[in-house]
Motif scaffolding. Structure first.
Motif, PDB file in Angstrom:
ATOM      1  N   THR A 183     109.814  17.301  81.177  1.00 15.13           N
ATOM      2  CA  THR A 183     108.076  18.350  81.269  1.00 15.13           C
ATOM      3  C   THR A 183     108.739  18.978  82.772  1.00 15.13           C
ATOM      4  N   PRO A 184     108.019  20.521  81.831  1.00 13.89           N
ATOM      5  CA  PRO A 184     108.212  21.784  82.810  1.00 13.89           C
ATOM      6  C   PRO A 184     108.163  21.520  84.439  1.00 13.89           C
ATOM      7  N   ALA A 185     109.607  22.193  84.510  1.00 12.21           N
ATOM      8  CA  ALA A 185     109.568  22.120  86.053  1.00 12.21           C
ATOM      9  C   ALA A 185     108.892  23.518  86.792  1.00 12.21           C
ATOM     10  N   ASP A 186     108.257  22.900  88.266  1.00  9.01           N
ATOM     11  CA  ASP A 186     107.585  23.959  88.713  1.00  9.01           C
ATOM     12  C   ASP A 186     108.598  24.925  89.109  1.00  9.01           C
ATOM     13  N   GLY A 187     108.348  26.199  89.948  1.00 11.22           N
ATOM     14  CA  GLY A 187     109.240  27.162  90.610  1.00 11.22           C
ATOM     15  C   GLY A 187     109.271  28.741  89.805  1.00 11.22           C
ATOM     16  N   PRO A 188     109.806  29.294  90.059  1.00  4.81           N
ATOM     17  CA  PRO A 188     109.932  30.947  89.248  1.00  4.81           C
ATOM     18  C   PRO A 188     111.850  30.432  88.117  1.00  4.81           C
ATOM     19  N   GLY A 189     112.557  29.276  88.775  1.00  7.11           N
ATOM     20  CA  GLY A 189     113.222  29.304  88.349  1.00  7.11           C
ATOM     21  C   GLY A 189     113.338  28.702  86.795  1.00  7.11           C
ATOM     22  N   GLY A 190     112.596  28.315  86.333  1.00  6.76           N
ATOM     23  CA  GLY A 190     112.064  27.213  84.810  1.00  6.76           C
ATOM     24  C   GLY A 190     112.778  26.570  84.928  1.00  6.76           C
ATOM     25  N   GLY A 191     113.130  25.926  83.377  1.00  6.48           N
ATOM     26  CA  GLY A 191     114.003  24.615  83.790  1.00  6.48           C
ATOM     27  C   GLY A 191     113.018  23.731  83.508  1.00  6.48           C
ATOM     28  N   TRP A 192     113.831  22.235  83.216  1.00  4.66           N
ATOM     29  CA  TRP A 192     113.265  21.179  83.090  1.00  4.66           C
ATOM     30  C   TRP A 192     112.539  19.921  84.485  1.00  4.66           C
ATOM     31  N   ILE A 193     112.503  18.573  83.570  1.00  6.35           N
ATOM     32  CA  ILE A 193     112.544  17.318  84.535  1.00  6.35           C
ATOM     33  C   ILE A 193     112.414  16.408  83.192  1.00  6.35           C
ATOM     34  N   LEU A 194     114.461  16.125  83.536  1.00  7.66           N
ATOM     35  CA  LEU A 194     114.330  14.921  82.232  1.00  7.66           C
ATOM     36  C   LEU A 194     114.332  13.742  83.081  1.00  7.66           C
ATOM     37  N   ASP A 195     113.172  12.724  82.543  1.00 12.79           N
ATOM     38  CA  ASP A 195     112.943  11.087  82.733  1.00 12.79           C
ATOM     39  C   ASP A 195     112.845  10.303  81.147  1.00 12.79           C
ATOM     40  N   GLY A 196     113.637   9.163  81.635  1.00 11.75           N
ATOM     41  CA  GLY A 196     113.132   8.540  80.574  1.00 11.75           C
ATOM     42  C   GLY A 196     114.563   7.705  80.691  1.00 11.75           C
ATOM     43  N   ARG A 197     115.148   6.284  79.628  1.00  5.97           N
ATOM     44  CA  ARG A 197     115.583   4.876  79.942  1.00  5.97           C
ATOM     45  C   ARG A 197     115.823   4.885  79.054  1.00  5.97           C
ATOM     46  N   ARG A 198     117.438   4.453  78.316  1.00  6.65           N
ATOM     47  CA  ARG A 198     117.766   4.778  76.842  1.00  6.65           C
ATOM     48  C   ARG A 198     119.635   3.743  76.775  1.00  6.65           C
ATOM     49  N   ALA A 199     120.198   3.154  76.221  1.00  6.01           N
ATOM     50  CA  ALA A 199     121.032   2.864  75.896  1.00  6.01           C
ATOM     51  C   ALA A 199     121.767   3.802  74.960  1.00  6.01           C
ATOM     52  N   PHE A 200     123.076   3.583  75.651  1.00  4.17           N
ATOM     53  CA  PHE A 200     124.066   4.520  74.804  1.00  4.17           C
ATOM     54  C   PHE A 200     125.414   3.315  74.544  1.00  4.17           C
ATOM     55  N   ALA A 201     125.569   3.892  73.373  1.00  3.68           N
ATOM     56  CA  ALA A 201     127.239   3.044  72.745  1.00  3.68           C
ATOM     57  C   ALA A 201     128.100   3.349  73.977  1.00  3.68           C
ATOM     58  N   SER A 202     128.322   3.949  74.224  1.00  4.83           N
ATOM     59  CA  SER A 202     130.152   4.474  74.611  1.00  4.83           C
ATOM     60  C   SER A 202     129.938   5.850  75.726  1.00  4.83           C
ATOM     61  N   GLY A 203     131.056   4.992  76.754  1.00  2.00           N
ATOM     62  CA  GLY A 203     131.463   5.865  77.469  1.00  2.00           C
ATOM     63  C   GLY A 203     130.367   6.271  79.219  1.00  2.00           C
ATOM     64  N   VAL A 204     129.296   5.627  78.570  1.00  2.00           N
ATOM     65  CA  VAL A 204     128.129   6.536  79.973  1.00  2.00           C
ATOM     66  C   VAL A 204     128.463   5.944  81.032  1.00  2.00           C
ATOM     67  N   THR A 205     129.447   4.426  81.727  1.00  2.00           N
ATOM     68  CA  THR A 205     129.959   4.603  82.485  1.00  2.00           C
ATOM     69  C   THR A 205     131.221   4.664  83.453  1.00  2.00           C
ATOM     70  N   VAL A 206     131.704   5.655  82.702  1.00  2.00           N
ATOM     71  CA  VAL A 206     132.389   6.422  82.942  1.00  2.00           C
ATOM     72  C   VAL A 206     132.845   8.217  83.050  1.00  2.00           C
ATOM     73  N   ALA A 207     131.554   8.680  82.310  1.00  2.00           N
ATOM     74  CA  ALA A 207     131.363   9.614  81.627  1.00  2.00           C
ATOM     75  C   ALA A 207     131.837  10.853  82.902  1.00  2.00           C
ATOM     76  N   ASP A 208     132.064  11.869  82.899  1.00  2.00           N
ATOM     77  CA  ASP A 208     132.069  13.327  83.750  1.00  2.00           C
ATOM     78  C   ASP A 208     130.293  13.961  83.090  1.00  2.00           C
ATOM     79  N   ARG A 209     130.116  14.332  82.301  1.00  2.00           N
ATOM     80  CA  ARG A 209     128.856  14.204  81.982  1.00  2.00           C
ATOM     81  C   ARG A 209     128.568  14.589  80.888  1.00  2.00           C
ATOM     82  N   LEU A 210     127.126  13.719  80.609  1.00  2.00           N
ATOM     83  CA  LEU A 210     126.255  13.196  79.549  1.00  2.00           C
ATOM     84  C   LEU A 210     124.995  14.659  79.400  1.00  2.00           C
TER      85      LEU A 210
END
Length: 449
Positions: free
Chosen positions: A166-193
């Motif tokens: 959803t669009p973020a409020d404020g002059p900088g723009g950007g987004w707000i991320l929401d939700g939930r999903r399963a991943f097959a690998s790496g998410v418990t130790v990842a540095d970035r998703l």
């Protein structure tokens, strides 16, 4: 017993890794990456069984990968980097998987995601030629020593809205991320998703980069898996996680008629890397079984109901290396592994050609690549399950205790092969191959794996 050997290997790994990071104005050494990979595979093989049974989050495994420099292998060459191509990446995943397929799967997902900027970025799609492009995700990941995890494919029909922006409020723009999903690998130790999400849950898919350390990101490792226990699989929930404009890596149009064929190589690249994991499992299991048979420790073998070799209940003495049924068994299994490797090599060559074509890739070429990857999946998946099942029989005299903590642990190869191949619908792949062969039909240009 494993600690001194691991220490010795890590010293060698550090030396080779330092050489791999030397300036590019020096002569190339094509033996660097194979040597680094071989040394790390030997290191991982020492305690693979113990780590599999412990089932801990793979922080130590990731540290070993980073120490060897392998996550940065696909990074474009620079003043302090020596990149390699996709053939080298596939070979690395295959050899690491022969020693520990969970680590191979971690690396496979990382390599595929590291090319997200290339697959989904605006380069080659009409971007302003005067603009200065931001560093690619692969370069940033190499510089920051990130391990990437996640997935960009949209949710399947009937599985809910997936991740929503959803669009973020404020002059900088950007987004707000929401939700939930399963991943097959790496998410418990990842540095970035790296994840795919839709603004408002509909329309074009945006590929975004998220820091899992943000307080709005919650990771659940979930129940213990049957196999691939150290791959770091899990479910991630995002609750009002800010996504700055610079964290948007690219876009994939919702309308498949406007999707560039090159962008849809992304799921094919991941699928082929996971095929390399499966092939590594089969080859690793077969090599370890061979070592035991050479030592004269294999269980007795006889003909089974199909005319091939099988194992008795262990009443007879162990067979020797010239036993005809044992030779027949290894001949059958080695042939299956060789056949799978040949199909995988052909698919790898086709994918590499497609990646080199980049945005000039056509529909026909993409369709041919998709068929070859599907064939590699089918052949290798069947070979991996067959080989790891038969290997359990060949080493029955010493491996029968696996469930109680004894034996060489050959059950892990079978469990890993089953866990890796279970999500793949072989019938669907074969139907697509047949439709293409008979009717010349092209697979849909989607991100679905």
């Amino acid at each position: 017993m494993s600690t001194p050997r691991r220490s010795t290997k890590r010293t060698a790994i550090r030396t080779a890794s330092a050489r791999a990071g030397r300036p590019v104005d020096r002569p190339a050494d094509d033996e660097i990456w194979p040597r680094v990979t071989r040394e790390l595979a030997d290191d991982l093989a020492v305690d693979a069984l113990a780590r599999d049974r412990a089932g801990k989050a793979p922080f130590d495994e990731v540290a070993r990968l980073q120490e060897a420099g392998l996550p940065a292998l696909l990074t474009a060459p620079g003043p302090t980097r020596r990149g390699a191509d996709w053939r080298a990446a596939c070979a690395v995943v295959r050899e690491i998987s022969a020693a520990d397929s969970s680590v191979g799967e971690l690396l496979a997902h990382h390599y595929a995601l590291s090319w997200s900027s290339s697959f989904f970025g605006l380069a080659g799609q009409g971007a302003d030629d005067d603009s200065v492009p931001a560093p690619s995700l692969g370069v940033r990941a190499a510089e920051e020593r990130w391990l990437l995890a996640g997935g960009v494919e949209p949710p399947r029909a009937g599985s809910g809205p997936g991740l929503v922006l959803t669009p973020a409020d404020g002059p900088g723009g950007g987004w707000i991320l929401d939700g939930r999903r399963a991943f097959a690998s790496g998410v418990t130790v990842a540095d970035r998703l790296v994840v795919g999400a839709r603004p408002g849950g509909t329309g074009d898919l945006l590929v975004v980069l998220v820091d899992p350390a943000h307080p709005g990101v919650f990771t659940d490792a979930g129940p213990e898996r049957v196999g691939q226990r150290l791959a770091g699989a899990g479910t991630v929930a995002f609750e009002r996680v800010p996504v700055e404009p610079g964290q948007v890596l690219g876009v994939l149009p919702h309308d498949e008629h406007t999707v560039a064929p090159f962008s849809t190589l992304a799921p094919l690249a991941l699928r082929l890397l996971l095929v390399q994991v499966g092939l590594g499992i089969a080859e690793g299991a077969l090599a370890e079984a061979r070592d035991i048979s050479r030592a004269g420790q294999a269980g007795p073998v006889r003909g089974d109901h199909a005319g091939g070799p099988s194992v008795t209940d262990g009443a007879a003495p162990a067979v020797t290396g010239d036993d005809p049924y044992l030779l027949l068994a290894y001949g059958e299994l080695a042939t299956a592994a060789h056949a799978a490797a040949a199909v995988v090599e052909r698919a790898t060559d086709a994918l590499v050609r497609g990646l080199r074509a980049e945005w000039s890739l056509g529909l026909e070429e993409r369709a041919d690549i998709a068929v070859l990857v599907a064939a590699a999946e089918t052949v290798t998946g069947r070979a991996a399950v067959h080989i790891t099942t038969r290997v359990l029989e060949l080493v029955d005299g010493t491996a029968g205790d696996d469930a109680r903590g004894g034996g060489p642990g050959f059950d892990r190869f079978w469990r890993n092969a089953r866990a890796l191949t279970a999500p793949t619908q072989a019938a669907h792949r074969l139907r697509d191959i047949g439709d293409h062969y008979l009717n010349g039909t092209h697979a849909r240009l989607t991100l679905q794996a």
